[in-house]
Motif scaffolding. Sequence first.
Motif, PDB file in Angstrom:
ATOM      1  N   VAL A 139      10.276 -62.698  -3.768  1.00 36.32           N
ATOM      2  CA  VAL A 139      10.487 -62.444  -5.147  1.00 36.32           C
ATOM      3  C   VAL A 139      12.061 -62.641  -5.401  1.00 36.32           C
ATOM      4  O   VAL A 139      12.459 -61.212  -4.883  1.00 36.32           O
ATOM      5  N   LYS A 182      13.937 -62.390  -8.145  1.00 36.07           N
ATOM      6  CA  LYS A 182      14.557 -62.347  -9.439  1.00 36.07           C
ATOM      7  C   LYS A 182      15.864 -61.297  -9.181  1.00 36.07           C
ATOM      8  O   LYS A 182      15.711 -60.448  -8.404  1.00 36.07           O
ATOM      9  N   ASN A 221      10.447 -63.659 -12.404  1.00 33.60           N
ATOM     10  CA  ASN A 221       9.591 -63.184 -13.556  1.00 33.60           C
ATOM     11  C   ASN A 221      10.296 -63.580 -14.865  1.00 33.60           C
ATOM     12  O   ASN A 221       9.446 -63.256 -16.064  1.00 33.60           O
ATOM     13  N   ARG A 274       3.399 -60.661  -3.203  1.00 30.45           N
ATOM     14  CA  ARG A 274       4.828 -60.929  -3.543  1.00 30.45           C
ATOM     15  C   ARG A 274       5.715 -59.841  -3.304  1.00 30.45           C
ATOM     16  O   ARG A 274       5.791 -58.623  -4.111  1.00 30.45           O
ATOM     17  N   VAL A 275       6.719 -60.208  -2.441  1.00 29.46           N
ATOM     18  CA  VAL A 275       7.647 -59.055  -2.041  1.00 29.46           C
ATOM     19  C   VAL A 275       8.971 -59.313  -2.099  1.00 29.46           C
ATOM     20  O   VAL A 275       9.426 -60.645  -1.985  1.00 29.46           O
ATOM     21  N   GLY A 276       9.703 -58.767  -2.862  1.00 34.53           N
ATOM     22  CA  GLY A 276      11.137 -58.763  -3.249  1.00 34.53           C
ATOM     23  C   GLY A 276      11.868 -57.886  -2.278  1.00 34.53           C
ATOM     24  O   GLY A 276      12.182 -58.433  -1.284  1.00 34.53           O
ATOM     25  N   SER A 277      11.964 -56.636  -2.694  1.00 27.51           N
ATOM     26  CA  SER A 277      13.157 -55.721  -1.983  1.00 27.51           C
ATOM     27  C   SER A 277      12.979 -55.680  -0.580  1.00 27.51           C
ATOM     28  O   SER A 277      13.841 -55.543   0.144  1.00 27.51           O
ATOM     29  N   MET A 300       2.991 -55.751  -3.177  1.00 29.59           N
ATOM     30  CA  MET A 300       4.296 -55.853  -3.475  1.00 29.59           C
ATOM     31  C   MET A 300       5.074 -55.210  -2.297  1.00 29.59           C
ATOM     32  O   MET A 300       4.345 -54.797  -1.329  1.00 29.59           O
ATOM     33  N   SER A 301       6.135 -54.980  -2.383  1.00 29.55           N
ATOM     34  CA  SER A 301       6.999 -54.303  -1.240  1.00 29.55           C
ATOM     35  C   SER A 301       6.223 -52.939  -0.640  1.00 29.55           C
ATOM     36  O   SER A 301       6.125 -52.801   0.544  1.00 29.55           O
ATOM     37  N   ARG A 337      17.331 -55.369  -5.315  1.00 30.21           N
ATOM     38  CA  ARG A 337      17.956 -56.043  -6.189  1.00 30.21           C
ATOM     39  C   ARG A 337      19.283 -55.392  -6.938  1.00 30.21           C
ATOM     40  O   ARG A 337      19.342 -54.138  -7.184  1.00 30.21           O
ATOM     41  N   ILE A 357      -1.010 -56.100 -11.125  1.00 33.85           N
ATOM     42  CA  ILE A 357       0.085 -55.188 -10.673  1.00 33.85           C
ATOM     43  C   ILE A 357      -0.601 -53.869 -11.052  1.00 33.85           C
ATOM     44  O   ILE A 357      -0.612 -53.404 -12.246  1.00 33.85           O
ATOM     45  N   ILE A 361       5.687 -65.096 -12.180  1.00 39.88           N
ATOM     46  CA  ILE A 361       5.043 -63.906 -12.028  1.00 39.88           C
ATOM     47  C   ILE A 361       5.364 -62.671 -12.881  1.00 39.88           C
ATOM     48  O   ILE A 361       4.787 -61.830 -12.908  1.00 39.88           O
ATOM     49  N   MET A 381      -4.498 -62.280 -10.768  1.00 37.58           N
ATOM     50  CA  MET A 381      -3.261 -61.320 -10.433  1.00 37.58           C
ATOM     51  C   MET A 381      -3.202 -60.140 -10.788  1.00 37.58           C
ATOM     52  O   MET A 381      -3.837 -59.862 -11.842  1.00 37.58           O
TER      53      MET A 381
HETATM   54  C1  LIG Z   1       9.645 -57.677  -8.912  1.00 36.69           C
HETATM   55  C2  LIG Z   1       8.062 -58.040  -8.959  1.00 36.69           C
HETATM   56  C3  LIG Z   1       7.550 -58.097  -7.464  1.00 36.69           C
HETATM   57  C4  LIG Z   1       8.454 -57.534  -6.418  1.00 36.69           C
HETATM   58  O1  LIG Z   1       8.880 -56.116  -6.303  1.00 36.69           O
HETATM   59  P1  LIG Z   1       9.363 -55.456  -5.114  1.00 36.69           P
HETATM   60  O2  LIG Z   1       8.733 -54.342  -5.071  1.00 36.69           O
HETATM   61  O3  LIG Z   1      10.674 -55.726  -4.992  1.00 36.69           O
HETATM   62  O4  LIG Z   1       8.534 -56.235  -3.834  1.00 36.69           O
HETATM   63  C5  LIG Z   1       6.195 -58.350  -7.549  1.00 36.69           C
HETATM   64  N1  LIG Z   1       5.615 -58.655  -8.636  1.00 36.69           N
HETATM   65  C6  LIG Z   1       6.036 -58.907  -9.742  1.00 36.69           C
HETATM   66  C7  LIG Z   1       5.220 -59.094 -10.814  1.00 36.69           C
HETATM   67  C8  LIG Z   1       7.314 -58.344  -9.785  1.00 36.69           C
HETATM   68  O5  LIG Z   1       7.848 -58.590 -11.244  1.00 36.69           O
END
Ligand SMILES: *Cc1c(COP(=O)(O)O)cnc(C)c1O
Length: 231
Positions: free
Chosen positions: A41, A43, A64, A217-220, A201-202, A226, A171, A88, A169
């Motif tokens: 991810v 963003k 996103n 979906r892994v961001g941080s 996610m993370s 971020r 959250i 996403i 999907m």
């Molecule tokens: C930002 C985001 C993520 C990633 O979040 P992290 O906690 O940084 O892994 C995953 N899914 C969606 C829909 C997001 O908006």
Amino acid sequence: MSQTTTAADIQSRLQTINDEIAKAAGYAMLSETPTPTLIAVSKLQDDSTIEAALEAGLRTFGENRVQEAESRWQDRRSQYDDLTLHLIGGLQTNKADDAVKLFDVIESVDRIKLADKIKQASDKLGKKPAVYIQVNTGGEEQKAGVSLDELEALIAHVRAIDLDLQGLMCIPPKDDDASLHFALLKKLAKQHGLSKLSMGMSADYALASSMGATSIRVGSALLGERPKKAD
Ligand SMILES: *Cc1c(COP(=O)(O)O)cnc(C)c1O
């Protein structure tokens, strides 16, 4: 000041993530559990981090916001022909054209009107992204996603207009036990004959993968914290 993220940083986090997934699969003793696709991810991340991620070999990214994603990926599309981009985040109907143009997968379909706009854009542009339906499994007021009550009708509609519906999907609500939501999403997908599950996610990707996620979906945890938004 935050540290610069290097390709080596990302590679080492990638190793950790893969280890965690393998460990979680082992605990669950789920030999049939698929290894999920890792969606990085991207963003809000700096350009230097994006370059480091590409150098580390990552090619599948999640964003996103459509406009932000265009500025980050439109040009890189021509440099890297093997990119896969997932939307996403929530999509406004007036951005459907732009979204269909840029993304390979749209994970946030949550209403009939939006599905119709994606279909129109898809016909117009001759490009057919895969779509997922986002489910508001926690029934949260503020959150995107179709309600459980309306899911069946939306699935029927998306199939009737011949979008390429592949999965679901979710959250989970921040303070809930995520496993309840992952289990529910899996059950709903099975009920409706959908094979793809985007969850985790993370904070909970290992749990999600042990429960059958086909993508996480892994961001941080992968690209680092971020940077704060400028505005
Ligand atoms: C930002 C985001 C993520 C990633 O979040 P992290 O906690 O940084 O892994 C995953 N899914 C969606 C829909 C997001 O908006």
